[in-house]
Write an enzyme that holds these catalytic residues in place. Structure first.
Site, PDB file in Angstrom:
ATOM      1  N   GLU A 131     -32.776   5.919  11.535  1.00  0.00           N
ATOM      2  CA  GLU A 131     -31.320   6.024  11.675  1.00  0.00           C
ATOM      3  C   GLU A 131     -30.731   4.756  12.280  1.00  0.00           C
ATOM      4  OE1 GLU A 131     -29.900   8.273  10.131  1.00  0.00           O
ATOM      5  OE2 GLU A 131     -31.685   9.466   9.748  1.00  0.00           O
ATOM      6  N   HIS A 134     -30.164   2.276   9.579  1.00  0.00           N
ATOM      7  CA  HIS A 134     -28.899   2.489   8.867  1.00  0.00           C
ATOM      8  C   HIS A 134     -27.741   1.837   9.621  1.00  0.00           C
ATOM      9  CE1 HIS A 134     -29.993   4.926   5.480  1.00  0.00           C
ATOM     10  NE2 HIS A 134     -30.519   5.896   6.210  1.00  0.00           N
ATOM     11  N   GLU A 201     -31.875   4.373   1.511  1.00  0.00           N
ATOM     12  CA  GLU A 201     -32.890   5.143   2.216  1.00  0.00           C
ATOM     13  C   GLU A 201     -34.229   4.397   2.223  1.00  0.00           C
ATOM     14  OE1 GLU A 201     -32.704   7.969   4.041  1.00  0.00           O
ATOM     15  OE2 GLU A 201     -30.550   7.711   3.761  1.00  0.00           O
TER      16      GLU A 201
END
Length: 304
Positions: A131, A134, A201
C-alpha cells in the site's frame, strides 16, 4: 515498463474519448462533456480519501491504541522515504487493505480487523509495504485521471442515448460509428481502466517487496488473503463496488464475468512474479526478521 504501459493505456483512453466525443456531440459536445466529467472527478479526487474511508466505516488508529501496528507502518514508511500516513481500521473479518489520498502528504492506509488477525508479522508488513508503494507511485492520481476519462466517455454515451448524438452529414463515422460509440466505447473504456489498475498492482507488488525486504512474505499474504476472502462477505465493499480497485485483493464476490471485469491481476501470477524476485537484492527491513509469533498471533505462511 509498467509506467510506460500505464501511460500508453491512458493515451488509448484519451484517443477513445476524442473519437466518442466527435461521433456523439461533435467538437463542442466533447469539450462540454470533458469539462463536466473533469470537474466531477476533480472534486472526487480532492476529497477521495475522506469519502472512501467513510464508505467503509473506517476509524482512525492512534499510536496509543495500536502501538505495534503504528511502529510497523512508521518503520516501513521511513524505509520507503515517505511521510507516515494516517492509519485506519475497518471492522471486517475479510483480510484486506487499501491506500488512498491525493499525494504522500495526505495519504491514509486502511487495514481490516481480519488482516491483523490472520497475518504473521512478515505478511502484514508485506501488505502495508504494498500500500505504501501505491502512495509512493501516486497511483490514486493515476486512477483519478483514468476515472475522469472513463466518466467523460460514459457521460457522452448517455448524452447520445437521450439526444441522438451528432448527425452531421460530414461526420465520417456515420450511423454505425455512432452506434458503436454508444454501446462499445463505454465498455472499452471500463476495460482499459481495469487494465490500468491491474498494471499498477503488479508494480506495487514489486516495489512493496523491495520496501519490506521479503517478497515471499507478500506472496504468502496474497495467498492467505485470497483463501479467506473468497468466503467472506464485506457489506461496505458490496455497496460501493467502485472502490474495489483500491484494495490489495478484490473484496467483491464476482459472478460469471468476474474474470473479464476483474480489477486485479490473477493472484497466481502475482505470487509467481514475487517468488521470482531475488530476496537478497531487497533492502533489509523489520519485515525480514525470522518467522515467530508476533503481536498478530500467527507464524509465517507457506512461503515464509
Amino acid at each position: 515498463m509498467a509506467t510506460f504501459r500505464t501511460a500508453l493505456l491512458l493515451a488509448v483512453m484519451t484517443a477513445l474519448f476524442l473519437l466518442v466525443g466527435y461521433a456523439i456531440g461533435g467538437g463542442s459536445g466533447a469539450v462540454i462533456a470533458l469539462v463536466i466529467a473533469a470537474g466531477t472527478n476533480l472534486f472526487a479526487w480532492w476529497g477521495s480519501a475522506d469519502m472512501v474511508l467513510r464508505m467503509h466505516q473506517a476509524r482512525p488508529v492512534t499510536p496509543a491504541a495500536a502501538p505495534d501496528l503504528y511502529r510497523l507502518v512508521a518503520d516501513l514508511a521511513r524505509r520507503a522515504d515517505l511521510p507516515v500516513p494516517s492509519i485506519y481500521l475497518i471492522e471486517s473479518d475479510q483480510p484486506n487493505a487499501f491506500a488512498t489520498g491525493r499525494d504522500p502528504q495526505h495519504a491514509a492506509v486502511a487495514v481490516t480487523r481480519g488482516l491483523i488477525r490472520s497475518m504473521s508479522h512478515d505478511e502484514l508488513a508485506g501488505v502495508i509495504a504494498h500500500e505504501l508503494a501505491h502512495i509512493k507511485h501516486r497511483d490514486t492520481l493515476t486512477m483519478a485521471v483514468a476515472a475522469t476519462i472513463a466518466g467523460a466517455i460514459g457521460f457522452l454515451a448517455q448524452f447520445g442515448m437521450f439526444f441522438g448524438g451528432h448527425r452531421d452529414r460530414d461526420n465520417p463515422l456515420g450511423g454505425i460509428g455512432l452506434l458503436l460509440a454508444l454501446i462499445v466505447a463505454p465498455l472499452a473504456a471500463m476495460l482499459v481502466q481495469m487494465a490500468i489498475s491491474r498494471a499498477r498492482e503488479f508494480e506495487a507488488d514489486r516495489e512493496g517487496a523491495a520496501i519490506a525486504g521479503n517478497p515471499r512474505a507478500l506472496a504468502s499474504a496474497l495467498h492467505r488473503i485470497e483463501q479467506i476472502a473468497t468466503g467472506t462477505y464485506v457489506g461496505t465493499a458490496e455497496r460501493n463496488p467502485a472502490t474495489a480497485h483500491l484494495f490489495i485483493m478484490n473484496p467483491l464476490h464476482g459472478g460469471a464475468l468476474a474474470g473479464m471485469f476483474r480489477t486485479h491481476p490473477p493472484t497466481e501470477e502475482r505470487i509467481r512474479r514475487l517468488l521470482a524476485l531475488n530476496p537478497q537484492s531487497a533492502a533489509p527491513a523489520a519485515a525480514s526478521r525470522p518467522a515467530q509469533p508476533g503481536p498478530w498471533g500467527r507464524r509465517a505462511g507457506p512461503w515464509g
